[in-house]
Design an enzyme around this catalytic site. Structure first.
Site, PDB file in Angstrom:
ATOM      1  N   CYS A  56       0.820  -1.208   0.000  1.00 52.59           N
ATOM      2  CA  CYS A  56       0.000   0.000   0.000  1.00 52.59           C
ATOM      3  C   CYS A  56       0.859   1.265   0.000  1.00 52.59           C
ATOM      4  CB  CYS A  56      -0.954   0.000   1.198  1.00 52.59           C
ATOM      5  SG  CYS A  56      -0.132  -0.267   2.784  1.00 52.59           S
ATOM      6  N   HIS A 112      -1.744   0.739   6.817  1.00 56.17           N
ATOM      7  CA  HIS A 112      -2.308   0.943   5.477  1.00 56.17           C
ATOM      8  C   HIS A 112      -2.182   2.425   5.112  1.00 56.17           C
ATOM      9  CE1 HIS A 112      -4.737   0.530   1.913  1.00 56.17           C
ATOM     10  NE2 HIS A 112      -5.557   1.489   2.345  1.00 56.17           N
ATOM     11  N   ASN A 115      -7.551   5.715  -2.737  1.00 60.40           N
ATOM     12  CA  ASN A 115      -7.272   4.532  -1.918  1.00 60.40           C
ATOM     13  C   ASN A 115      -7.125   3.305  -2.821  1.00 60.40           C
ATOM     14  OD1 ASN A 115      -7.186   2.491   0.020  1.00 60.40           O
ATOM     15  ND2 ASN A 115      -8.700   3.498   1.319  1.00 60.40           N
TER      16      ASN A 115
END
Length: 363
Positions: A14, A119, A134
């Site tokens: 991520c 994250h 995202n």
């Protein structure tokens, strides 16, 4: 939306997706970020060695795993910050006292990096609009200017750490294109897990209960806009008015039919022979009541006759021709208007009263 660069989640990379979505291109790979993390680990090792390589603290440091990366693909905020320094970009904690004292409206910033439980994801302004990039989403999510502050406040309430990206971001095609046009998003992009679960649910047979729930509740409540709901309520009110009007017309036609039936019954009774025996239930009390009723009806009929004679003597432009029962029977509801039909029903009622009185006088 097609011009916006958006990397989807792969493994635990991520941090890589966050940086590339921020810079709008494939600028960093796991190998390059691992190199930055190893460089940070070496710098920390050298600082610990200054206290002596034989010290207990140094030996403990060497035994501990790296805090800047792991085998899953996670990278720390230090790795992300050092990667952005290559582009002259700096990270400032959004809720720090130093930044809050500046009193800068979030809408005037260019981008944010958000972190929660290892994250990372980016919220960036492209052109004149904000987007949630995202990597867990199937695509970019449009965020309105009025919702941006609420969105960031909600993230903080959920425990996210938010960093403001300061500096000039590299030019990108999406930013240049969205400077000239504005995009609209009709449906929020789904999470990657939601897309997989939905495709799996479509393959599985649904129970009768689930199908009944879907039929009775086809919407989740958020898909219908206020304007659509107002239009629905307005259409419902109009349909109710039409139903009421149809009920009134049906009642009027029913009254006219009853009047016609009453007229036919009186005509049928006049055609019967006079020597037909009366019902055994007839009594002297009934004859007295009928006599009294006959007088009252006679008085009412004479009054109605006087009013009709006065109307015949003084006709006006607004008066309409009088219709009799014969006219109504000749044309039962053809081209007649509702007022004509009502007038005909009244005339038929008067004729029924007149015939009944004549029958009573003959008796």
């Amino acid at each position: 939306m097609e011009s916006i660069f958006h990397e989807r989640q792969e493994g635990s990379l991520c941090a890589q997706h966050c940086l590339n979505n921020l810079l709008q291109g494939e600028y960093f790979s796991p190998v390059e970020l691992s190199s930055i993390a190893q460089q940070l680990d070496e710098e920390e090792r050298m600082r610990m060695a200054e206290g002596g390589v034989s010290s207990e603290e140094y030996r403990t440091f060497l035994q501990q795993p790296s805090v800047n990366m792991d085998d899953s693909g996670f990278f720390s905020i230090q790795v992300i910050s050092n990667a952005l320094k290559v582009w002259g970009l700096e990270l400032i904690l959004f809720n720090s006292p130093e930044y809050q004292r500046l009193g800068i409206d979030p809408i005037n910033e260019k981008s944010f990096i958000c972190n929660y439980k290892e994250h990372w994801f980016t919220v960036r302004k492209l052109g004149k609009q904000w987007f949630n990039l995202n990597s867990l989403l199937m695509g970019p999510e449009l965020i309105s200017d009025t919702y941006l502050a609420l969105f960031l406040a909600q993230l903080q309430q959920e425990g996210y750490s938010i960093f403001v990206v300061k500096g000039d971001l590299p030019d990108c095609e999406a930013d240049q294109l969205l400077q000239m046009i504005r995009v609209q998003q009709m449906q929020r992009p789904k999470l990657i897990g939601e897309e997989t679960a939905q495709s799996r649910d479509q393959r599985l047979p649904r129970s009768d209960v689930d199908q009944a729930i879907e039929v009775n509740h086809p919407f989740d409540g958020t898909g219908m806009l206020d304007e659509d709901e107002e239009n629905f309520q307005r259409a419902l009110a109009l349909s109710r008015q039409e139903i009421d009007m149809e009920d009134e017309e049906a009642d009027l036609r029913r009254a006219i039919q009853l009047s016609m039936q009453g007229s036919r019954r009186s005509e049928f009774s006049d055609s019967l022979p006079q020597n037909v025996p009366q019902s055994p239930h007839t009594s002297q009390t009934d004859s007295l009541s009928s006599e009294e009723l006959r007088k009252r009806r006679q008085a009412y009929f004479e009054k109605q006759q006087q009013q009709l004679q006065q109307q015949d003597r003084t006709p006006s432009l607004h008066d309409k021709p009088t219709l009799s029962s014969s006219t109504l029977e000749a044309d039962p509801g053809g081209d007649m208007s509702e007022e004509d039909m009502l007038q005909a029903a009244m005339n038929m009622s008067l004729e029924s009263v007149r015939n009944h009185l004549n029958t009573e006088e003959e008796k």
